[in-house]
Design a protein around this motif. Structure first.
Motif, PDB file in Angstrom:
ATOM      1  N   PHE A  81      64.509  46.693 -10.359  1.00 44.33           N
ATOM      2  CA  PHE A  81      63.990  47.010  -9.042  1.00 44.33           C
ATOM      3  C   PHE A  81      63.244  45.816  -8.488  1.00 44.33           C
ATOM      4  O   PHE A  81      62.637  45.056  -9.232  1.00 44.33           O
ATOM      5  CB  PHE A  81      63.026  48.197  -9.107  1.00 44.33           C
ATOM      6  CG  PHE A  81      63.718  49.493  -9.331  1.00 44.33           C
ATOM      7  CD1 PHE A  81      64.015  50.322  -8.280  1.00 44.33           C
ATOM      8  CD2 PHE A  81      64.089  49.869 -10.605  1.00 44.33           C
ATOM      9  CE1 PHE A  81      64.663  51.524  -8.482  1.00 44.33           C
ATOM     10  CE2 PHE A  81      64.745  51.067 -10.823  1.00 44.33           C
ATOM     11  CZ  PHE A  81      65.026  51.891  -9.760  1.00 44.33           C
ATOM     12  N   THR A 230      64.702  52.164  -4.478  1.00 47.13           N
ATOM     13  CA  THR A 230      66.125  52.139  -4.777  1.00 47.13           C
ATOM     14  C   THR A 230      66.483  50.877  -5.538  1.00 47.13           C
ATOM     15  O   THR A 230      65.867  49.846  -5.324  1.00 47.13           O
ATOM     16  CB  THR A 230      66.917  52.180  -3.450  1.00 47.13           C
ATOM     17  OG1 THR A 230      66.489  53.312  -2.699  1.00 47.13           O
ATOM     18  CG2 THR A 230      68.406  52.287  -3.692  1.00 47.13           C
ATOM     19  N   THR A 231      67.457  50.987  -6.429  1.00 53.14           N
ATOM     20  CA  THR A 231      67.929  49.783  -7.110  1.00 53.14           C
ATOM     21  C   THR A 231      68.439  48.803  -6.068  1.00 53.14           C
ATOM     22  O   THR A 231      69.039  49.195  -5.084  1.00 53.14           O
ATOM     23  CB  THR A 231      69.094  50.091  -8.066  1.00 53.14           C
ATOM     24  OG1 THR A 231      69.960  51.017  -7.452  1.00 53.14           O
ATOM     25  CG2 THR A 231      68.593  50.622  -9.373  1.00 53.14           C
ATOM     26  N   ARG A 232      68.190  47.555  -6.319  1.00 52.63           N
ATOM     27  CA  ARG A 232      68.601  46.573  -5.335  1.00 52.63           C
ATOM     28  C   ARG A 232      70.115  46.470  -5.303  1.00 52.63           C
ATOM     29  O   ARG A 232      70.780  46.514  -6.329  1.00 52.63           O
ATOM     30  CB  ARG A 232      67.950  45.221  -5.631  1.00 52.63           C
ATOM     31  CG  ARG A 232      68.576  44.420  -6.716  1.00 52.63           C
ATOM     32  CD  ARG A 232      67.622  43.318  -7.158  1.00 52.63           C
ATOM     33  NE  ARG A 232      68.215  42.537  -8.228  1.00 52.63           N
ATOM     34  CZ  ARG A 232      69.045  41.524  -8.025  1.00 52.63           C
ATOM     35  NH1 ARG A 232      69.335  41.153  -6.807  1.00 52.63           N
ATOM     36  NH2 ARG A 232      69.551  40.868  -9.044  1.00 52.63           N
TER      37      ARG A 232
END
Lengths: 233, 233
Positions: A81, A230-232
């Motif tokens: 993240f 959110t995950t990149r």
DNA sequence: AAGTGGTCTAGACCACCTT
DNA sequence: AGGTGGTCTAGACCACTTG
């Protein structure tokens, strides 16, 4: 086609991954030595090494000198993240960023906050509370302790104008950073500051940093309702 | 001393990092070419390359072919988290793990859940709700949609005995995984299932996975109060 | 004590991207 | 079109760690 044709390290990685997934190498089993795999796949050992390191970084295998490589028994999902500086996050969303100092005071942190620093003895620190706004609306409430023994400049900074978050990022590199994510219900103070109902579920990011053995700062960032990480891409 | 003495890539990385932090290379500025740095530091270009890649992975610099390397304008914190299989997490904490199926049914997911799959058209999926317990107490409430077109076996699995979470991890590799963290207030159902007061702040992990272009599953894992996620040691 | 992964080197070629 | 980072190779030495 990139160079994903024959002997690229990504290709080697996918071949090994496929063997793990189809059971050729099962959980807990030892994989061949890098050198043998290289010979079998017809590439240099360093290419296998690159592929294996990637699989190890992803949590799929474990590697030890002399011990060899093994498929991990316990599959885990590893995710990276990015936690941006708040101003950027706000401006990147096309909103106007603002910052407001709420209060600052020297005090000895309560036991819970002291524990985050892993300090043996209580120590006086500067507590800074501030609000970050997006388009004039409360966005993140920041509750921070800064150690003046490590960061003496903090005592003379004009925190009404200088954003402690950004000043520290720019001027105080850290060597260790602990992060925690959690959910809390809004207390009376959070509800008032973030303009949300008491008890509302809020997303919290806590971060503690050190430079060598010396504590720098510990911050609890409480986001307004609706925030999510959110995950990149 | 490891091999951190003179020309190790970690040493090179620290030298470059030091130059960024002390302003020798300031934000947005172009760094020397790898080859020039290698010559200056007296090591091979591949050693510089290893160091630079690490700095790029950490979010400190940006690298582009032909464009060279630049110090990132916007410092970010990158953190890696491990999301374990729930059974492991519970057992690693020294507690007894249990699993209970709540219900399963074929249905068309509501728009919000469909959107997570990025599917153009609605599609029937299997909804599975289940509870994970630690020492007999509710630990995580799992609300999952599985795509039977991608995972036909799911329809014949005895989900009362087979844990969908673990079965998928073991049998269905994925090529893409999106993760979201957020906080919600407990609704009536969550409160009942997790045995907590309605409105309690709960930590939620949402995960959607695909294999190639095909959706596998999307799950919302709602943790019991007090749950928190920490960067891996 | 020895085996295995980790690192370093020097050189070559390639792919991507800016100019 | 050319420059820069990305990758691959072959070989050597080193460091960790297990038997």
């Amino acid at each position: 086609m990139g160079r994903t044709d024959r002997h690229s390290w990504t290709e080697v990685r996918e071949r090994i991954r496929a063997r793990i997934l189809d059971g050729t190498y099962h959980a807990g089993q030892k994989l061949p030595r890098d050198e043998d795999l290289a010979a079998e796949l017809g590439c240099a050992r360093s290419t296998v090494q690159r592929a294996m390191r990637d699989l190890a970084d992803a949590g799929m295998i474990e590697r030890r000198r002399k011990g060899g490589s093994r498929v991990r028994l316990d599959p885990v999902t590893r995710a990276t993240f990015e936690i941006p500086v708040i101003r950027q996050e706000v401006e990147q969303a096309g909103k106007k960023y603002d910052y407001r100092l709420i209060d600052r005071a020297l005090a000895i942190p309560p036991a819970g906050d002291l524990a985050k620093f892993e300090l043996p003895r209580p120590r006086e620190m500067l507590r800074i509370r501030a609000l970050h706004l997006a388009d004039g609306k409360p966005h993140v409430f920041e509750d921070r302790w800064v150690c003046p023994e490590t960061v003496p400049e903090i005592l003379t900074l004009d925190l009404a104008r200088e954003n402690a978050n950004e000043w520290l990022v720019r001027n105080k590199p850290y060597s260790r950073c602990d992060l925690r994510f959690l959910a809390i219900g809004a207390g009376a103070r959070e509800a008032e500051i973030l303009a949300c109902p008491p008890g509302a579920a809020l997303f919290v990011i806590e971060r503690t940093t050190w430079i060598g053995p010396d504590p720098i700062t510990s911050v609890r960032a409480v986001a307004a309702p609706g925030y999510q990480l959110t995950t990149r891409a």
